[in-house]
Design an enzyme around this catalytic site. Sequence first.
Site, PDB file in Angstrom:
ATOM      1  N   LYS A 281       0.863  -1.194   0.000  1.00  0.00           N
ATOM      2  CA  LYS A 281       0.000   0.000   0.000  1.00  0.00           C
ATOM      3  C   LYS A 281       0.892   1.234   0.000  1.00  0.00           C
ATOM      4  CE  LYS A 281      -3.148   2.678   2.994  1.00  0.00           C
ATOM      5  NZ  LYS A 281      -4.016   2.717   4.183  1.00  0.00           N
ATOM      6  N   ASP A 286      -2.670  10.341   3.197  1.00  0.00           N
ATOM      7  CA  ASP A 286      -4.066   9.921   3.363  1.00  0.00           C
ATOM      8  C   ASP A 286      -4.836  10.972   4.164  1.00  0.00           C
ATOM      9  OD1 ASP A 286      -6.442   8.593   3.629  1.00  0.00           O
ATOM     10  OD2 ASP A 286      -5.692   7.022   4.980  1.00  0.00           O
ATOM     11  N   LYS A 293     -10.376  12.944   7.458  1.00  0.00           N
ATOM     12  CA  LYS A 293      -9.901  12.636   8.807  1.00  0.00           C
ATOM     13  C   LYS A 293      -9.901  13.894   9.660  1.00  0.00           C
ATOM     14  CE  LYS A 293      -6.573   8.970   7.653  1.00  0.00           C
ATOM     15  NZ  LYS A 293      -7.156   7.895   8.484  1.00  0.00           N
ATOM     16  N   ASP A 304       1.609   6.568   5.306  1.00  0.00           N
ATOM     17  CA  ASP A 304       0.635   5.584   4.822  1.00  0.00           C
ATOM     18  C   ASP A 304       1.158   4.815   3.594  1.00  0.00           C
ATOM     19  OD1 ASP A 304      -1.754   4.411   5.467  1.00  0.00           O
ATOM     20  OD2 ASP A 304      -2.980   5.761   4.259  1.00  0.00           O
ATOM     21  N   ASP A 363     -12.124   6.855   3.447  1.00  0.00           N
ATOM     22  CA  ASP A 363     -10.900   6.710   4.245  1.00  0.00           C
ATOM     23  C   ASP A 363     -10.432   5.243   4.284  1.00  0.00           C
ATOM     24  OD1 ASP A 363      -8.787   7.484   5.784  1.00  0.00           O
ATOM     25  OD2 ASP A 363      -9.937   7.771   7.634  1.00  0.00           O
ATOM     26  N   GLU A 365      -9.301   3.501   2.003  1.00  0.00           N
ATOM     27  CA  GLU A 365      -8.783   3.519   0.629  1.00  0.00           C
ATOM     28  C   GLU A 365      -7.700   2.467   0.394  1.00  0.00           C
ATOM     29  OE1 GLU A 365      -7.592   5.311   2.999  1.00  0.00           O
ATOM     30  OE2 GLU A 365      -5.451   4.973   2.727  1.00  0.00           O
ATOM     31  N   ARG A 367      -7.445  -0.688   1.237  1.00  0.00           N
ATOM     32  CA  ARG A 367      -7.933  -1.987   0.754  1.00  0.00           C
ATOM     33  C   ARG A 367      -8.340  -1.904  -0.716  1.00  0.00           C
ATOM     34  NH1 ARG A 367     -12.357  -2.141   5.437  1.00  0.00           N
ATOM     35  NH2 ARG A 367     -10.787  -0.786   6.350  1.00  0.00           N
TER      36      ARG A 367
HETATM   37  N1  BES Z   1      -4.252   4.867   6.766  1.00  0.00           N
HETATM   38  C1  BES Z   1      -5.340   4.573   7.586  1.00  0.00           C
HETATM   39  C2  BES Z   1      -5.022   3.617   8.723  1.00  0.00           C
HETATM   40  C3  BES Z   1      -4.025   4.067   9.765  1.00  0.00           C
HETATM   41  C4  BES Z   1      -4.453   4.472  11.006  1.00  0.00           C
HETATM   42  C5  BES Z   1      -2.678   4.004   9.526  1.00  0.00           C
HETATM   43  C6  BES Z   1      -3.542   4.839  11.968  1.00  0.00           C
HETATM   44  C7  BES Z   1      -1.770   4.386  10.492  1.00  0.00           C
HETATM   45  C8  BES Z   1      -2.207   4.791  11.719  1.00  0.00           C
HETATM   46  C9  BES Z   1      -6.457   3.919   6.756  1.00  0.00           C
HETATM   47  O1  BES Z   1      -6.507   4.281   5.431  1.00  0.00           O
HETATM   48  C10 BES Z   1      -7.752   4.294   7.386  1.00  0.00           C
HETATM   49  O2  BES Z   1      -8.011   5.455   7.486  1.00  0.00           O
HETATM   50  N2  BES Z   1      -8.545   3.330   7.798  1.00  0.00           N
HETATM   51  C11 BES Z   1      -9.796   3.574   8.425  1.00  0.00           C
HETATM   52  C12 BES Z   1     -10.787   2.537   7.950  1.00  0.00           C
HETATM   53  C13 BES Z   1     -12.192   2.789   8.372  1.00  0.00           C
HETATM   54  C14 BES Z   1     -12.725   4.034   7.693  1.00  0.00           C
HETATM   55  C15 BES Z   1     -13.049   1.598   8.023  1.00  0.00           C
HETATM   56  C16 BES Z   1      -9.607   3.457   9.938  1.00  0.00           C
HETATM   57  O3  BES Z   1      -8.852   2.604  10.382  1.00  0.00           O
HETATM   58  O4  BES Z   1     -10.189   4.265  10.659  1.00  0.00           O
HETATM   59 ZN    ZN Z   2      -4.687   4.885   4.572  1.00  0.00          ZN
HETATM   60 ZN    ZN Z   3      -7.602   6.053   5.053  1.00  0.00          ZN
END
Ligand code: BES
Ligand code: ZN
Ligand code: ZN
Length: 514
Positions: A281, A286, A293, A304, A363, A365, A367
């Site tokens: 990834k 992000d 966010k 990220d 968010d 993204e 996956r």
């Molecule tokens: N890049 C983030 C995940 C992340 C969180 C990385 C903390 C490093 C530290 C990812 O893209 C994300 O935002 N995931 C969301 C998914 C949710 C919207 C289902 C999350 O984990 O909140």
């Molecule tokens: Zn991310």
């Molecule tokens: Zn994200």
Amino acid sequence: MDAKLFFGDASTFETPMLAVFAVDLAKDKNAEPRPALLTPSSTLNHAAHGLLESGEFKAALGEVAVLHAPPGLKAERLLLVGLGKLKDLSVDRFRKGAGTAIRAAKPRSVRRMVIGFPGLDALPSGQIEGLSAMLTARAMVEGAVVAQTDWDTYRSDRKDCSVDSLTLIANETQASVTSEMRRGFEEGLIVAAAQNFARSLVNEPGNVLTPTVLGERTKAMCDEAGLKCEVYSSDKLQDLKMEAFWAVAKGSAEPPALIVMTYEPQTAPAEDAPVFGLVGKGITFDTGGISIKPADGMEKMKYDMAGAAAMIGAMQAIARLKPAVKVIAVVCSAENMPDGKAFKPGDVVTAMSGRTIEIVNTDAEGRLVLADGLHFAKTLGCTHLIDAATLTGACVIALGALNAGLFSNDDATCARFESALAVSGEKFWRLPCTDDYRDHIKSEIADIMNTGKNRYGGATSAAMFLKEFAGDTPWVHLDIAGCAWNEEKKPWVAHGPSGIAVRSIVEWVRSYST
Ligand code: BES
Ligand code: ZN
Ligand code: ZN
């Protein structure tokens, strides 16, 4: 840092600083510490005697003490480095010990130093599981080289306090052992350089390291390492019908990069030999997109792309270690931005595999880009897949920063990965992604949706989504969100990008090389 391996007596070596390891022999939790040097050398033991008896130095993990003009030694300083309790000693403790020695030398303006190889004979036999001269040498050089780097590249008040020259010294004459140590030493240099390369990419801010620049830096590394590397952009995503990847990419003014690196072994493998697919990834920033966010902590989202960096670093090491297996890496890099052209919650996209996806949260993204990356790797002939991604906050909540998440659809492949951890010293904890969790990602509108139906088990929901695209191909998924950035300062490593997963992925691939 120039690193050498030398065989001889540490006490007669002229150097500004000689580091030796010490352990605490006390067995019981509440017993008084009994620090002891990990060397049979009477000269060294004599030099450290007073300090060891004083009770000031307890040999706790990461603890150091400096003795100036140590009696009987040619070294100007003797640095004692604690490795903790003898019963807890492991190969990884030597990695941390060597790192601690380097990081103790740096602020003391020591430019040249020597680290003594532990006298393993001094230990009761069978004391440390998996300990070998090869792995110990490798771990020490890895720990030292990784510890050397500080992430102050962008500071104008940056102090140049690097250790320029490191000698690992072992009092060993047996040819079979010295050759094992040499091998471990050489491998350690390669793996540590790869980990540092990954860290240097993760350290870059989003305005510097765009997907295009990530492609350029990867290509430059591949040219140097002798790897084939192709870097594609938006047009290729359309050609390949990667609508999931494109959905994420299209909201940014920065074009995406689809990076494909190929390692071919020197001797052509058999037709039915496994081909390894490393998928990363590579979100260079992000924001969360339209599901934006919160501002607090958003600056961290430059890391990220740590999954992509892990794969790029692993490929560099693979090119140099030359295992007898074919490896293809696919990096899906984009910036996730809110924009008039950005994808939106409620959109439905068709992934390259043909699966339709309802976007519930922009968010989630990572996956989406990986869905197309995993499927693409299969079309390139990969028979075994591994992906690494800073995928979910839920994984950070579940495991914290000490263990990264490990998921798999195949127990044998997962067990291989878990055995590689004994060599890499990295910590991954397996979490479930069994089919009974499939309901989490069921959509009313499309084949699947890109979030779980609620917040519970979020790391598993994300893994279930990826599993749809791995299909029947043996696959391992690494959620490194909590471990990609060292928040806390440790005696053996700088705060900042960790380079997690490089070592384990390299070792996992090598485990298939016969
Ligand atoms: N890049 C983030 C995940 C992340 C969180 C990385 C903390 C490093 C530290 C990812 O893209 C994300 O935002 N995931 C969301 C998914 C949710 C919207 C289902 C999350 O984990 O909140
Ligand atoms: Zn991310
Ligand atoms: Zn994200």
